[in-house]
Design a protein around this motif. Structure first.
Motif, PDB file in Angstrom:
ATOM      1  N   MET A  63       0.834  -1.205   0.000  1.00  0.00           N
ATOM      2  CA  MET A  63       0.000   0.000   0.000  1.00  0.00           C
ATOM      3  C   MET A  63       0.868   1.255   0.000  1.00  0.00           C
ATOM      4  SD  MET A  63      -3.245  -0.921   2.424  1.00  0.00           S
ATOM      5  CE  MET A  63      -2.281  -1.303   3.870  1.00  0.00           C
ATOM      6  N   TYR A  64       2.001   1.210   0.679  1.00  0.00           N
ATOM      7  CA  TYR A  64       2.912   2.349   0.684  1.00  0.00           C
ATOM      8  C   TYR A  64       3.536   2.547  -0.697  1.00  0.00           C
ATOM      9  CZ  TYR A  64       2.406   2.256   5.718  1.00  0.00           C
ATOM     10  OH  TYR A  64       1.891   2.276   6.969  1.00  0.00           O
ATOM     11  N   ILE A  65       3.876   1.451  -1.332  1.00  0.00           N
ATOM     12  CA  ILE A  65       4.442   1.524  -2.683  1.00  0.00           C
ATOM     13  C   ILE A  65       3.401   2.075  -3.651  1.00  0.00           C
ATOM     14  CG2 ILE A  65       5.385   0.146  -4.586  1.00  0.00           C
ATOM     15  CD1 ILE A  65       6.479  -1.757  -2.340  1.00  0.00           C
ATOM     16  N   SER A  66       2.178   1.598  -3.548  1.00  0.00           N
ATOM     17  CA  SER A  66       1.097   2.091  -4.400  1.00  0.00           C
ATOM     18  C   SER A  66       0.848   3.573  -4.160  1.00  0.00           C
ATOM     19  CB  SER A  66      -0.186   1.296  -4.128  1.00  0.00           C
ATOM     20  OG  SER A  66      -1.230   1.756  -4.940  1.00  0.00           O
ATOM     21  N   PHE A  69       3.473   5.389  -6.052  1.00  0.00           N
ATOM     22  CA  PHE A  69       3.148   5.414  -7.481  1.00  0.00           C
ATOM     23  C   PHE A  69       2.062   6.447  -7.765  1.00  0.00           C
ATOM     24  CE2 PHE A  69       4.381   0.674  -8.274  1.00  0.00           C
ATOM     25  CZ  PHE A  69       5.718   1.024  -8.308  1.00  0.00           C
ATOM     26  N   SER A  70       1.025   6.473  -6.924  1.00  0.00           N
ATOM     27  CA  SER A  70      -0.066   7.435  -7.110  1.00  0.00           C
ATOM     28  C   SER A  70       0.433   8.871  -6.971  1.00  0.00           C
ATOM     29  CB  SER A  70      -1.182   7.176  -6.106  1.00  0.00           C
ATOM     30  OG  SER A  70      -1.764   5.918  -6.328  1.00  0.00           O
ATOM     31  N   THR A  71       1.338   9.087  -6.051  1.00  0.00           N
ATOM     32  CA  THR A  71       1.923  10.423  -5.900  1.00  0.00           C
ATOM     33  C   THR A  71       2.703  10.813  -7.149  1.00  0.00           C
ATOM     34  OG1 THR A  71       2.061  10.129  -3.513  1.00  0.00           O
ATOM     35  CG2 THR A  71       3.459  11.837  -4.477  1.00  0.00           C
ATOM     36  N   GLY A  72       3.413   9.857  -7.725  1.00  0.00           N
ATOM     37  CA  GLY A  72       4.122  10.118  -8.972  1.00  0.00           C
ATOM     38  C   GLY A  72       3.174  10.486 -10.104  1.00  0.00           C
ATOM     39  N   VAL A  73       2.045   9.781 -10.184  1.00  0.00           N
ATOM     40  CA  VAL A  73       1.031  10.096 -11.195  1.00  0.00           C
ATOM     41  C   VAL A  73       0.484  11.500 -10.956  1.00  0.00           C
ATOM     42  CG1 VAL A  73      -1.293   9.491 -11.996  1.00  0.00           C
ATOM     43  CG2 VAL A  73       0.395   7.703 -11.644  1.00  0.00           C
ATOM     44  N   LEU A  74       0.188  11.830  -9.707  1.00  0.00           N
ATOM     45  CA  LEU A  74      -0.321  13.155  -9.364  1.00  0.00           C
ATOM     46  C   LEU A  74       0.668  14.244  -9.775  1.00  0.00           C
ATOM     47  CD1 LEU A  74      -2.248  14.427  -6.458  1.00  0.00           C
ATOM     48  CD2 LEU A  74       0.062  15.290  -6.611  1.00  0.00           C
ATOM     49  N   LEU A  75       1.934  14.060  -9.460  1.00  0.00           N
ATOM     50  CA  LEU A  75       2.943  15.055  -9.805  1.00  0.00           C
ATOM     51  C   LEU A  75       3.121  15.191 -11.311  1.00  0.00           C
ATOM     52  CD1 LEU A  75       5.621  14.314  -7.056  1.00  0.00           C
ATOM     53  CD2 LEU A  75       4.060  16.269  -7.192  1.00  0.00           C
ATOM     54  N   ALA A  76       3.139  14.065 -12.017  1.00  0.00           N
ATOM     55  CA  ALA A  76       3.306  14.108 -13.474  1.00  0.00           C
ATOM     56  C   ALA A  76       2.132  14.814 -14.144  1.00  0.00           C
ATOM     57  CB  ALA A  76       3.459  12.689 -14.023  1.00  0.00           C
ATOM     58  N   ILE A  77       0.915  14.463 -13.737  1.00  0.00           N
ATOM     59  CA  ILE A  77      -0.264  15.101 -14.326  1.00  0.00           C
ATOM     60  C   ILE A  77      -0.315  16.579 -13.945  1.00  0.00           C
ATOM     61  CG2 ILE A  77      -2.791  15.181 -14.240  1.00  0.00           C
ATOM     62  CD1 ILE A  77      -2.729  12.115 -14.180  1.00  0.00           C
ATOM     63  N   GLY A  78       0.004  16.891 -12.699  1.00  0.00           N
ATOM     64  CA  GLY A  78       0.027  18.289 -12.271  1.00  0.00           C
ATOM     65  C   GLY A  78       1.018  19.110 -13.083  1.00  0.00           C
ATOM     66  N   SER A 112       2.705  -2.559  -7.535  1.00  0.00           N
ATOM     67  CA  SER A 112       3.081  -2.359  -6.135  1.00  0.00           C
ATOM     68  C   SER A 112       3.301  -3.713  -5.457  1.00  0.00           C
ATOM     69  CB  SER A 112       2.035  -1.529  -5.389  1.00  0.00           C
ATOM     70  OG  SER A 112       0.793  -2.180  -5.352  1.00  0.00           O
ATOM     71  N   ARG A 113       2.491  -4.694  -5.787  1.00  0.00           N
ATOM     72  CA  ARG A 113       2.700  -6.041  -5.235  1.00  0.00           C
ATOM     73  C   ARG A 113       3.984  -6.664  -5.777  1.00  0.00           C
ATOM     74  NH1 ARG A 113      -2.013  -9.970  -3.515  1.00  0.00           N
ATOM     75  NH2 ARG A 113      -2.899  -8.615  -1.942  1.00  0.00           N
TER      76      ARG A 113
END
Length: 132
Positions: A63-66, A69-78, A112-113
């Protein structure tokens, strides 16, 4: 049971192809990513019998890894929206990030798994397990 002839030689490529960390051949998931059963994993590798859940609750750490990843998606899209869409209103950022994360949820879950298993599962590539 799968009967492969050769393993994927690169650990990075095996991770990207979601293969067993020990033999680099067996699949980590039983169904395609676009299936409603995208979360199902066999208990062990069908080729070398490496267990895919080394201990109970092992994948809670994924869940921490996911989240990363989600934070990376947020930053890239932002970044893309800010520089290429001339800094649109906040609702555009929120809607775009939410839609993107929803669409790629199966990939976020699977990778993430896989990263958790490769990094903390205690198994490393060993071609001797292919002959079992």
């Amino acid at each position: 049971m799968e009967h492969p002839t050769t393993a994927i030689p690169s650990t990075g490529r095996a991770l990207l192809e979601l293969r067993c960390p020990r033999c680099h051949t067996g699949k980590l998931f039983t169904h395609p990513a676009l299936s409603t059963k995208f979360m199902e994993m066999p208990e062990a590798c069908p080729v070398c019998r490496q267990t895919y859940e080394p201990e109970p609750g092992f994948y809670y750490g994924a869940m921490y890894i996911s989240s990363g990843f989600s934070t990376g998606v947020l930053l890239a899209i932002g970044f893309l929206l800010y520089y290429f869409a001339s800094d649109p209103p906040l609702w555009v950022y929120v809607t775009t990030v939410a839609a993107a994360v929803l669409v790629i949820t199966p990939l976020l879950f699977r990778y993430s798994r896989a990263v958790m298993l490769y990094g903390f599962g205690g198994a490393s590539f060993d071609p001797r397990y292919l002959s079992r």
